[in-house]
Scaffold this motif. Structure first.
Motif, PDB file in Angstrom:
ATOM      1  N   LEU A 375     -11.889 -42.090  23.935  1.00 16.28           N
ATOM      2  CA  LEU A 375     -10.343 -40.357  22.689  1.00 16.28           C
ATOM      3  C   LEU A 375     -10.847 -39.051  22.942  1.00 16.28           C
ATOM      4  N   PRO A 376      -9.468 -38.731  22.098  1.00 14.97           N
ATOM      5  CA  PRO A 376      -9.867 -37.231  22.247  1.00 14.97           C
ATOM      6  C   PRO A 376     -11.233 -37.210  20.994  1.00 14.97           C
ATOM      7  N   MET A 377     -11.640 -35.896  20.801  1.00 16.95           N
ATOM      8  CA  MET A 377     -12.558 -35.367  19.526  1.00 16.95           C
ATOM      9  C   MET A 377     -11.799 -35.877  18.457  1.00 16.95           C
ATOM     10  N   SER A 378     -10.427 -34.607  18.351  1.00 12.10           N
ATOM     11  CA  SER A 378      -9.555 -34.487  17.593  1.00 12.10           C
ATOM     12  C   SER A 378      -7.935 -34.547  17.612  1.00 12.10           C
ATOM     13  N   ASP A 379      -7.656 -35.050  17.344  1.00 15.98           N
ATOM     14  CA  ASP A 379      -6.196 -35.327  17.546  1.00 15.98           C
ATOM     15  C   ASP A 379      -5.255 -35.670  16.288  1.00 15.98           C
ATOM     16  N   SER A 380      -4.018 -35.887  16.428  1.00 11.71           N
ATOM     17  CA  SER A 380      -3.188 -36.302  15.149  1.00 11.71           C
ATOM     18  C   SER A 380      -2.684 -38.079  15.160  1.00 11.71           C
ATOM     19  N   SER A 381      -2.372 -38.259  17.011  1.00 12.33           N
ATOM     20  CA  SER A 381      -1.745 -39.235  17.627  1.00 12.33           C
ATOM     21  C   SER A 381      -2.221 -40.657  17.367  1.00 12.33           C
ATOM     22  N   THR A 382      -1.742 -41.518  17.174  1.00 15.01           N
ATOM     23  CA  THR A 382      -2.478 -43.272  17.604  1.00 15.01           C
ATOM     24  C   THR A 382      -2.719 -43.239  18.654  1.00 15.01           C
ATOM     25  N   TYR A 383      -3.371 -44.407  19.190  1.00 12.03           N
ATOM     26  CA  TYR A 383      -3.506 -44.751  20.847  1.00 12.03           C
ATOM     27  C   TYR A 383      -3.592 -45.987  20.537  1.00 12.03           C
ATOM     28  N   ASP A 384      -3.375 -46.698  21.663  1.00 12.81           N
ATOM     29  CA  ASP A 384      -3.610 -47.938  22.072  1.00 12.81           C
ATOM     30  C   ASP A 384      -4.694 -48.010  23.103  1.00 12.81           C
TER      31      ASP A 384
END
Length: 792
Positions: A375-384
């Motif tokens: 994942l990105p280190m800093s990001d405000s999205s949610t991932y599967d």
């Protein structure tokens, strides 16, 4: 913070009579340690160093005075605030003959609040969202007020003068307050609920529900704030630093007395005009023409495809280890002006950023804890688990309830390392705020709650005593009315929120207003209840997304709105606005603009084609509502038990509750044992809250913020105090308003016309893996189709 200076050692402690009633009273944050540390005797005796226009080079109270110089003789006898920050920004005199409750004030205030709240509602539906600040209204109000003086006839209507003297600073302050309570925090929080319901859940309750709910959620904070004013407004130690910039700006415009300091002869008003004009014109470069000046991550330009290097030095989704920027928006856009908070707050923020985001976060991320390498280190999205944005529709039934089988077949929810860490910091900030306030401020709060009317007032409270106070029962009546409206909003319509849950949300907000308000009044930082309310309702009412959104709003926004109103009451206190005029201005404007915002939203939904769609041609994609919808699914549908419970990926974050509870106790014990130890400077609520906007902010934003804050509020304040006292808040106001005006113009001329930034090296160089938020390890579908646990 100096928790332990005894009163006799602290030159800016509260009055000794107050201290006698609190035997173990310590001056702590209320004394602004940054000032105590750097304050020599002359610094605190400079009676004339305030924005009222007195000469900072005049003789001090300890200096021999030439009795022939009546001006200095009179000024040095004037009482002033013990806090240098307040002396530098707020006049210590009052002209009670100034009219405030005038037709001019009401007409201009209501018009500007109407236009501002409507535009903010409209802009909030656009991507990128833009927030119109009350500073813009303050600028516009000045020429409008002067034009009123020139155009309107000198007649009376129903006994009220149409032109009651010259447009004055108190009217200007009241107009600013009216705009701030209307749209100072952006669009009404409830509008995100309505957009989420109508656009994503296809639930339509109609105009009645929206108007009742908006008025209820906006006004209940007003009543709560009024009930807490005796401990958050009356005491001189409740500084509310952001108001110092506003007070400086208003006073500069209406009173431009000038005295040279440190060789500088320029007046505050002229300096403000220069900085505002330059900032307004300059923003075209970092904001549009040459964006590399904003995201100045020059190391990432050398190796734009090296993921590790970009995550370490990246300025968009990385650690930002080289915090150089030429854009005030990067420095102050997320956090606010670094010239405003006292230095001890900035120092605690810097310590938090260093320990949490430059040491712990990279350690967690690069060791693949929480599967951070995917994942990105800093990001405000949610991932599967497929490295895609989490598709909430795959875990919902047709009736929008949670489908557990589909959830187990699809994916658990993953967050970037900083996003997950931000939840832990939010947990810790709540318990830390309660414990810190109880230990270090409990006696003061109880004293002011019980005996604030009898305590010896500071100069500003003395000046305000000539005006009629607003009775407590006025706020009590407002509270009962809006409480009834709140019950109507959750019971008449099928919201799934029981009345007992509504009452619990309001109790939570009421209990937390005093401790959070105390921290904000001192540090300019507000501890948010949004995560806590989501956490509570997710366990308490699982599978009810609409109830979750309403509980969060009544719990979090009631407290946040209360502190907005209290902050404005303090501004009125500083500018000597009569309390009853303040009451009616805040109350009427809040009710009216609640209706205006609902009407604007409904107009936009009916007039803009494909509004809230990701493919909307003019980018009216409703980004805030989309985030709100995702949060409702995460917390209201999936629920915190599937994210934070034992055995889940982010279970360890729950121990932050314990850390927030224990650390203030340890600090308090150390300070009791060794009063002069370094522990007295540690403020755990600020430590945990200060970096709470990461993400979407990054350590790059915070590092540059702290560097600028160090330069102005530590170095310049210690070395050139007279210069700092005269110009610090003027510079802050000029930079902030120049940015607001410049970004508004760029927004209107580019975003709304679909004009892209010019394609050249200065903009194209930003095309790095940092800017695009890429992960260290990319899945290859044939070899590794997914990451994460095999069951959940």
């Amino acid at each position: 913070m100096a928790h332990t200076h005894e009163i006799e050692e602290d030159s800016i402690a509260l009055d000794s009579k107050v201290a006698e009633k609190i035997p173990e009273y310590k001056s702590d944050q209320l004394a602004f340690t940054s000032s105590v540390e750097e304050g020599s005797t002359d610094e605190y005796d400079l009676k004339a160093r305030n924005i009222a226009g007195f000469d900072p080079n005049a003789p001090t109270g300890d200096d021999p005075i030439d009795t022939k110089d009546d001006k200095y003789a009179v000024e040095t006898e004037l009482e002033d605030s013990p806090y240098p920050e307040v002396r530098a920004a707020v006049p210590n005199v009052d002209d009670s003959s100034m009219p405030v409750n005038t037709i001019r004030m009401w007409v201009l205030g209501l018009i500007l609040s109407t236009v501002g709240s409507s535009l903010n509602m409209f802009f909030s539906m656009h991507s990128p969202a833009f927030t119109l600040t009350p500073f813009v209204v303050s600028i516009i109000a000045w020429p409008l007020g002067r034009a009123w003086d020139l155009i309107m006839p000198d007649i009376s209507i129903f006994g009220l003068k149409l032109k009651d003297g010259r447009f004055n600073v108190k009217e200007h302050a009241m107009i600013t307050v009216m705009s701030n309570v209307s749209f100072g925090g952006g669009a009404a929080y409830s509008t995100d609920i309505f957009l989420s319901m109508t656009q994503y859940y296809d639930i339509h309750f109609g105009w009645g529900f929206m108007i009742v709910t908006t008025i209820a959620t906006q006004c209940i904070g007003f009543s709560v704030g009024g009930l807490f004013r005796r401990i958050l407004v009356y005491p001189g130690s409740m500084i509310w630093p952001s108001n110092l910039v506003t007070a400086t700006f208003l006073t500069n415009i209406h009173k431009n007395d000038n005295f040279p300091v440190s060789g500088w002869k320029i007046s505050r008003l002229r300096l403000f005009n220069i900085i505002f004009g330059c900032g307004f014109l300059y923003y075209w470069f970092p904001g549009y023409l040459a964006q590399f000046l904003s995201y100045f991550g020059w190391i990432t330009w050398i190796r734009p495809n090296n993921v590790v290097l970009n995550q370490v030095f990246g300025v968009a989704t990385g650690m930002g280890l080289m915090p150089i920027t030429f854009d005030w928006n990067q420095i102050a856009g997320y956090i606010g002006s670094p010239l405003v908070p006292p230095f001890f707050a900035t120092a605690n923020i810097a310590l938090s950023m260093l320990i949490i985001f430059w040491i712990i976060v990279p350690a967690v991320h690069f060791t693949n804890t929480w599967y951070g390498k995917y994942l990105p280190m800093s990001d405000s999205s949610t991932y599967d688990r497929y490295q895609s944005s989490y598709n909430v529709s795959r875990i919902l039934n047709a009736d929008l309830t949670f489908n557990e089988d589909a959830y187990k077949d699809y994916s658990p929810l993953f967050m970037s390392t900083t996003f997950a860490m931000s939840y832990g910091l939010s947990f810790a900030s709540i318990t830390a705020t309660v414990m810190h306030t109880a230990l270090f401020h409990g006696k003061e709060i109880m004293f002011y709650w019980k005996k604030s009317r009898n305590a010896k007032p500071d100069i500003h409270m003395k000046l305000m005593s000539k005006y009629k106070e607003t009775p407590d029962w006025w706020f009590g009546v407002v509270f009962l009315v809006v409480l009834a409206l709140s019950i109507v909003s959750v019971r008449v319509w099928d919201t799934d929120l029981p009345v007992w849950a509504l009452i619990l949300a309001l109790i939570l907000a009421f209990v937390m207003t005093a401790p959070i308000g105390t921290i904000q009044a001192i540090t300019n930082l507000q501890v948010g209840l949004n995560v806590l309310t989501e956490f509570i309702v997710g366990y308490m009412l699982p599978g009810r997304p609409i109830a979750m959104m309403l509980f969060k709003t009544f719990g979090y926004i009631t407290m946040s709105q209360a502190l907005y109103f209290v902050s404005d009451m303090k501004l009125g206190h500083y500018m000597k606005v009569p309390p009853r005029t303040m009451f009616w201005g805040q109350c009427i404007c809040t009710i009216w603009t609640s209706i205006v915002q609902v009407a604007t939203m409904q107009w936009a939904l009916g007039s803009i084609t494909d509004v809230c769609s990701s493919t909307q041609p003019s980018h009216f994609t409703c980004p805030n509502a989309k985030v709100f919808f995702n949060a409702s699914v995460i917390w209201g549908v999936i629920g915190p038990q599937r994210i934070f419970s034992h055995g889940m990926i982010y279970y360890g974050l729950l121990f932050f509750f314990v850390a927030g509870f224990v650390l203030p106790i340890i600090t308090w014990l150390i300070v009791k044992w060794k009063p002069k130890s370094i522990a007295k400077y540690i403020n755990w609520p600020v430590f945990f809250t200060g970096t709470g906007l990461i993400p979407p902010a990054t350590p790059y934003n915070y590092a540059s913020f702290c560097l600028v804050g160090f330069f102005f509020n530590y170095y310049l304040k210690r070395k050139y105090f007279a210069w700092w006292a005269k110009y610090n808040y003027t510079i802050s106001a000029g930079l902030d308003i120049g940015l607001a005006a410049g970004s508004l113009l760029v927004f209107l001329t580019t975003a709304l016309t679909n004009t892209d930034a010019p394609s050249w090296w200065g903009n194209n160089v930003l095309n790095t893996v940092d800017y695009n938020g890429e992960a260290i390890q990319v899945l290859v579908s044939e070899e590794q189709p997914f990451f994460g646990p095999t069951s959940w």
